[in-house]
Design a protein around this motif. Sequence first.
Motif, PDB file in Angstrom:
ATOM      1  N   ILE A 435      20.884   0.217 -13.261  1.00 21.97           N
ATOM      2  CA  ILE A 435      20.198  -0.348 -14.356  1.00 21.97           C
ATOM      3  C   ILE A 435      21.115   0.055 -15.623  1.00 21.97           C
ATOM      4  CG2 ILE A 435      18.377   0.725 -15.934  1.00 21.97           C
ATOM      5  CD1 ILE A 435      17.450  -0.081 -13.505  1.00 21.97           C
ATOM      6  N   THR A 436      21.094  -1.050 -16.438  1.00 22.17           N
ATOM      7  CA  THR A 436      21.875  -1.175 -17.809  1.00 22.17           C
ATOM      8  C   THR A 436      21.053  -0.721 -18.830  1.00 22.17           C
ATOM      9  OG1 THR A 436      21.437  -3.400 -18.212  1.00 22.17           O
ATOM     10  CG2 THR A 436      23.321  -3.006 -16.720  1.00 22.17           C
ATOM     11  N   SER A 437      21.634  -0.543 -19.999  1.00 23.31           N
ATOM     12  CA  SER A 437      20.795  -0.179 -21.295  1.00 23.31           C
ATOM     13  C   SER A 437      19.757  -0.960 -21.294  1.00 23.31           C
ATOM     14  CB  SER A 437      21.750   0.215 -22.563  1.00 23.31           C
ATOM     15  OG  SER A 437      22.375  -1.313 -22.818  1.00 23.31           O
ATOM     16  N   GLU A 438      19.901  -2.451 -21.151  1.00 24.37           N
ATOM     17  CA  GLU A 438      19.036  -3.565 -21.409  1.00 24.37           C
ATOM     18  C   GLU A 438      17.873  -3.464 -20.169  1.00 24.37           C
ATOM     19  OE1 GLU A 438      21.251  -7.418 -21.128  1.00 24.37           O
ATOM     20  OE2 GLU A 438      22.267  -7.002 -22.987  1.00 24.37           O
ATOM     21  N   ASP A 439      18.022  -2.993 -19.082  1.00 24.93           N
ATOM     22  CA  ASP A 439      17.204  -2.870 -18.200  1.00 24.93           C
ATOM     23  C   ASP A 439      16.049  -1.463 -18.311  1.00 24.93           C
ATOM     24  OD1 ASP A 439      18.338  -5.074 -16.660  1.00 24.93           O
ATOM     25  OD2 ASP A 439      19.656  -3.627 -16.026  1.00 24.93           O
ATOM     26  N   ARG A 440      16.343  -0.668 -19.168  1.00 27.13           N
ATOM     27  CA  ARG A 440      15.706   0.509 -19.142  1.00 27.13           C
ATOM     28  C   ARG A 440      14.269   0.275 -19.382  1.00 27.13           C
ATOM     29  NH1 ARG A 440      18.669   0.343 -23.880  1.00 27.13           N
ATOM     30  NH2 ARG A 440      17.721   1.084 -25.895  1.00 27.13           N
ATOM     31  N   PHE A 441      14.053  -0.763 -20.475  1.00 27.43           N
ATOM     32  CA  PHE A 441      12.565  -0.987 -20.777  1.00 27.43           C
ATOM     33  C   PHE A 441      11.854  -1.602 -19.717  1.00 27.43           C
ATOM     34  CE2 PHE A 441      14.933  -1.481 -24.817  1.00 27.43           C
ATOM     35  CZ  PHE A 441      14.515  -0.204 -25.507  1.00 27.43           C
ATOM     36  N   ASN A 442      12.576  -2.418 -18.857  1.00 32.29           N
ATOM     37  CA  ASN A 442      11.730  -2.986 -17.406  1.00 32.29           C
ATOM     38  C   ASN A 442      11.597  -2.073 -16.720  1.00 32.29           C
ATOM     39  OD1 ASN A 442      11.778  -5.756 -18.355  1.00 32.29           O
ATOM     40  ND2 ASN A 442      13.644  -6.375 -17.238  1.00 32.29           N
ATOM     41  N   LEU A 443      12.677  -1.028 -16.548  1.00 34.66           N
ATOM     42  CA  LEU A 443      12.407  -0.095 -15.511  1.00 34.66           C
ATOM     43  C   LEU A 443      10.977   0.747 -15.783  1.00 34.66           C
ATOM     44  CD1 LEU A 443      13.537   1.886 -13.203  1.00 34.66           C
ATOM     45  CD2 LEU A 443      14.709   2.960 -15.062  1.00 34.66           C
ATOM     46  N   LYS A 444      10.961   1.070 -16.912  1.00 30.51           N
ATOM     47  CA  LYS A 444       9.664   2.010 -17.604  1.00 30.51           C
ATOM     48  C   LYS A 444       8.490   1.289 -17.355  1.00 30.51           C
ATOM     49  CE  LYS A 444       7.752   5.518 -19.618  1.00 30.51           C
ATOM     50  NZ  LYS A 444       6.245   4.854 -19.563  1.00 30.51           N
ATOM     51  N   ALA A 445       8.609  -0.190 -17.475  1.00 20.74           N
ATOM     52  CA  ALA A 445       7.418  -1.074 -17.377  1.00 20.74           C
ATOM     53  C   ALA A 445       6.967  -1.144 -15.741  1.00 20.74           C
ATOM     54  CB  ALA A 445       7.528  -2.495 -17.966  1.00 20.74           C
ATOM     55  N   ILE A 446       7.978  -1.372 -15.122  1.00 19.58           N
ATOM     56  CA  ILE A 446       7.701  -1.512 -13.599  1.00 19.58           C
ATOM     57  C   ILE A 446       6.901  -0.404 -13.096  1.00 19.58           C
ATOM     58  CG2 ILE A 446       8.967  -1.660 -11.355  1.00 19.58           C
ATOM     59  CD1 ILE A 446      10.508  -3.932 -12.816  1.00 19.58           C
ATOM     60  N   GLU A 447       7.713   0.970 -13.454  1.00 21.53           N
ATOM     61  CA  GLU A 447       7.226   2.171 -13.126  1.00 21.53           C
ATOM     62  C   GLU A 447       5.550   2.325 -13.388  1.00 21.53           C
ATOM     63  OE1 GLU A 447      10.000   5.888 -12.720  1.00 21.53           O
ATOM     64  OE2 GLU A 447       9.930   5.116 -14.539  1.00 21.53           O
ATOM     65  N   ASP A 448       5.407   1.866 -14.501  1.00 20.17           N
ATOM     66  CA  ASP A 448       4.097   2.073 -15.030  1.00 20.17           C
ATOM     67  C   ASP A 448       2.960   0.978 -14.476  1.00 20.17           C
ATOM     68  OD1 ASP A 448       4.754   4.031 -16.924  1.00 20.17           O
ATOM     69  OD2 ASP A 448       4.797   2.482 -18.449  1.00 20.17           O
ATOM     70  N   GLN A 449       3.299  -0.130 -13.956  1.00 22.20           N
ATOM     71  CA  GLN A 449       2.488  -1.021 -13.545  1.00 22.20           C
ATOM     72  C   GLN A 449       2.471  -0.737 -12.017  1.00 22.20           C
ATOM     73  OE1 GLN A 449       3.680  -5.173 -14.359  1.00 22.20           O
ATOM     74  NE2 GLN A 449       4.659  -4.554 -16.122  1.00 22.20           N
ATOM     75  N   LEU A 450       3.333  -0.240 -11.413  1.00 24.12           N
ATOM     76  CA  LEU A 450       3.388  -0.219  -9.822  1.00 24.12           C
ATOM     77  C   LEU A 450       2.863   1.410  -9.557  1.00 24.12           C
ATOM     78  CD1 LEU A 450       6.493  -1.940  -8.363  1.00 24.12           C
ATOM     79  CD2 LEU A 450       4.064  -2.699  -8.653  1.00 24.12           C
ATOM     80  N   VAL A 451       2.720   2.069 -10.661  1.00 30.16           N
ATOM     81  CA  VAL A 451       2.416   3.542 -10.574  1.00 30.16           C
ATOM     82  C   VAL A 451       3.386   4.198  -9.549  1.00 30.16           C
ATOM     83  CG1 VAL A 451       0.376   5.236 -10.403  1.00 30.16           C
ATOM     84  CG2 VAL A 451      -0.133   2.910 -10.832  1.00 30.16           C
ATOM     85  N   THR A 452       4.696   4.036  -9.747  1.00 29.37           N
ATOM     86  CA  THR A 452       5.579   4.432  -8.733  1.00 29.37           C
ATOM     87  C   THR A 452       6.682   5.531  -9.536  1.00 29.37           C
ATOM     88  OG1 THR A 452       6.879   3.989  -6.923  1.00 29.37           O
ATOM     89  CG2 THR A 452       7.227   2.732  -8.882  1.00 29.37           C
ATOM     90  N   ASP A 453       7.292   6.112  -8.972  1.00 24.52           N
ATOM     91  CA  ASP A 453       8.594   6.901  -9.366  1.00 24.52           C
ATOM     92  C   ASP A 453       9.750   6.645  -9.199  1.00 24.52           C
ATOM     93  OD1 ASP A 453       9.670   8.996 -10.953  1.00 24.52           O
ATOM     94  OD2 ASP A 453       9.344  10.407  -9.539  1.00 24.52           O
ATOM     95  N   ILE A 454      10.579   6.024 -10.099  1.00 21.43           N
ATOM     96  CA  ILE A 454      11.938   5.655  -9.726  1.00 21.43           C
ATOM     97  C   ILE A 454      12.817   6.775 -10.200  1.00 21.43           C
ATOM     98  CG2 ILE A 454      13.621   3.960  -9.851  1.00 21.43           C
ATOM     99  CD1 ILE A 454      11.428   1.887 -10.343  1.00 21.43           C
ATOM    100  N   LYS A 455      13.519   7.558  -9.399  1.00 21.73           N
ATOM    101  CA  LYS A 455      14.206   8.689  -9.846  1.00 21.73           C
ATOM    102  C   LYS A 455      15.707   8.351  -9.957  1.00 21.73           C
ATOM    103  CE  LYS A 455      11.125  11.543  -6.948  1.00 21.73           C
ATOM    104  NZ  LYS A 455      11.122  12.264  -5.822  1.00 21.73           N
ATOM    105  N   PRO A 456      16.386   9.439 -10.893  1.00 18.45           N
ATOM    106  CA  PRO A 456      17.764   9.219 -11.149  1.00 18.45           C
ATOM    107  C   PRO A 456      18.407   9.422  -9.640  1.00 18.45           C
ATOM    108  CG  PRO A 456      16.899  10.480 -12.681  1.00 18.45           C
ATOM    109  CD  PRO A 456      15.720  10.414 -11.754  1.00 18.45           C
ATOM    110  N   ILE A 457      19.528   8.665  -9.368  1.00 23.71           N
ATOM    111  CA  ILE A 457      20.178   9.003  -8.068  1.00 23.71           C
ATOM    112  C   ILE A 457      20.903  10.296  -8.159  1.00 23.71           C
ATOM    113  CG2 ILE A 457      22.488   7.961  -8.824  1.00 23.71           C
ATOM    114  CD1 ILE A 457      22.169   6.642  -5.785  1.00 23.71           C
ATOM    115  N   PRO A 458      20.570  11.099  -6.999  1.00 25.58           N
ATOM    116  CA  PRO A 458      21.342  12.410  -6.820  1.00 25.58           C
ATOM    117  C   PRO A 458      22.694  12.372  -6.386  1.00 25.58           C
ATOM    118  CG  PRO A 458      19.784  12.012  -5.143  1.00 25.58           C
ATOM    119  CD  PRO A 458      19.554  10.797  -5.784  1.00 25.58           C
ATOM    120  N   GLY A 459      23.680  13.500  -6.502  1.00 28.88           N
ATOM    121  CA  GLY A 459      24.993  13.407  -6.179  1.00 28.88           C
ATOM    122  C   GLY A 459      24.956  13.079  -4.423  1.00 28.88           C
TER     123      GLY A 459
END
Length: 494
Positions: A435-459
Amino acid sequence: MATARTENPATMVMGLNKQNGQMRGQSKAATVPSATLSVGAQSGKIPSGSQKGMSAPQISSGIRFGDDWKKCLQLPPKDMRVKTSDVTATKGNEFEDYCLKRELLMGIFEMGWEKPSPIQEESIPIALSGRDILARAKNGTGKSGAYLIPLLERIDLKKDHIQAMVLVPTRELALQVSQISIQLSKHLGGVKIMATTGGTNLRDDIMRLDETVHVVIATPGRILDLIKKGVAKVDRVQMMVMDEADKLLSQDFVVLIEEIIGFLAKNRQILLYSATFPISVQKFMSKHLQKPYEINLMDELTLKGITQYYAYVTEKQKVHCLNTLFSRLQINQSIIFCNSTQRVELLAKKITQLGYSCFYIHAKMMQEYRNRVFHDFRNGLCRNLVCTDLFTRGIDIQAVNVVINFDFPKNAETYLHRIGRSGRFGHLGLAINLITSEDRFNLKAIEDQLVTDIKPIPGTIDKSLYVAEFHSTNPDGEGEEGDGEPGRRERHGP
C-alpha cells in the motif's frame, strides 16, 4: 517467519524470454503437489482444447451388474488438510443422493470430490429439475462442479447436436472448465466436449463442429462468430451456463451475450454463477430468466481461510519489500498482481534479477504463449506468476497459498477475485497488499465494502495461517506437516 524454499540464486542460470512470459533460471520444477496437474500434463503437451476441441476419452469400466463398482475406482490420495466452513458447512448430502448416472459418479469420485460443497448441495438438484438459477457463492467453493455435474448428467448420447453451452470470460478459464468436464465425463462413454476461444485457428473449430459435439465451452466472441457462420447450431441447446456471470454481464460482453441468447430455443435453461453480481443483473434476469431459483451463500464476502495483511511502502520500496517476503514466507506457489501489462513485464524481470524463477501472463501475449504459461505454472514448473487481472476469474490452482497485490486494486470486486486465487476449496491462504499513500483511501473503502479486516503486516507471520497442515493418518505420522513441503497429492477443488 519460516525460510522460503525457493531456488538458490547462486546455482541459477539467468534467462529471459520476453516473448513467452517465462522468466526463469534452471528448469527445475517447484515442489508443487501433483494434483495441480491438468489434463494433458502427463504427456507434456499444451492443452489443445481451444484449437481442435476436446472429447472425453472413452474408458470402459468393465463393471457388471452386482459388482461393487467403488472398488474399481482409481481414487487420488485422500486430502487430509484442514478445511474451513466455506466448504464444510453442508447439510450432509452425498453425491449419490441426486440419482446421478453411475459412470458420472465414478468421474466425480476419481476427481477426489468426496461430498458436495454447500453451493453444490443447493444447485445440483435444482439444475437437474430444469429450472433457471442465479447463484452467488465465494470463489473456490465448488461452483464449477455445481453446474458441470447436472449438465453432464443431462447429456443424451443418442443425440448428435450441441445440448449444452458454458460461457466464460477468459480463454484460460475455458480451458480449465473443459479439462474438468473431460475428467468428470471420462466414464460416460462418448460425451464430446469442445473448447473454443478467440485467438485460435477458426478453421480448426469449424472442422471440429462438422463432427458430433455435445458440450461447447466458449468465450462469447468466438462462439457468436461460429453461430453466425452457421457452423455452431445452438437452436437445440437445453442448458446455457454463464460462469463468472458478473463479468459476462459487464459492458465488455453483455451485447454479445444478448445476441447469443437470441439464437437459443425459447425453452432453454439458463444458469448464472458468480461471487459478485452487478445491479445490471436484475434487468438481465427479468428479460431472459423464467422464475429463477436464487441461491446466495455470501453471508460474508471473503473466504474464511485467507488471512489479509497490508505493508505500507513507497513506490520505490515495493521491489525490496517483495524480496523480503520471498525470503521469509513459506511459499508453495504465489500469484502477484499488477495493474498494467507494462508493469507485469517489468516486475517479472526484476524478480528474475533477484534470483527467483518467475513466469508472467497478460492479455496482450500471443495465445500459444498464454497457454504454455498457464499450463506450466499449473503443473508446478515455476513458483511465482506475475499477472494482470486476466488471472482473477475462476482460475483454480490448488497449490497457490500466497497472493500479493504489488499494485493495490481500485475496487472491492477486483480485490475479492484476486485474493480468492489462494485458499481454494476451503483451504488456507495468505493475501499481502503493498500500500502506498495513494492507496490508503481505497484500502479503507474496500475494507468497509467487504466488511473485512486487512491488518498491518506483523514482523513474523505464523505459517499455520497459510501453510497446509495434514492430519496424521497412521501411527508413524505419515501425512503430517513436516518441513512445509506437501507430503501427498492434493485434492482438486471443483
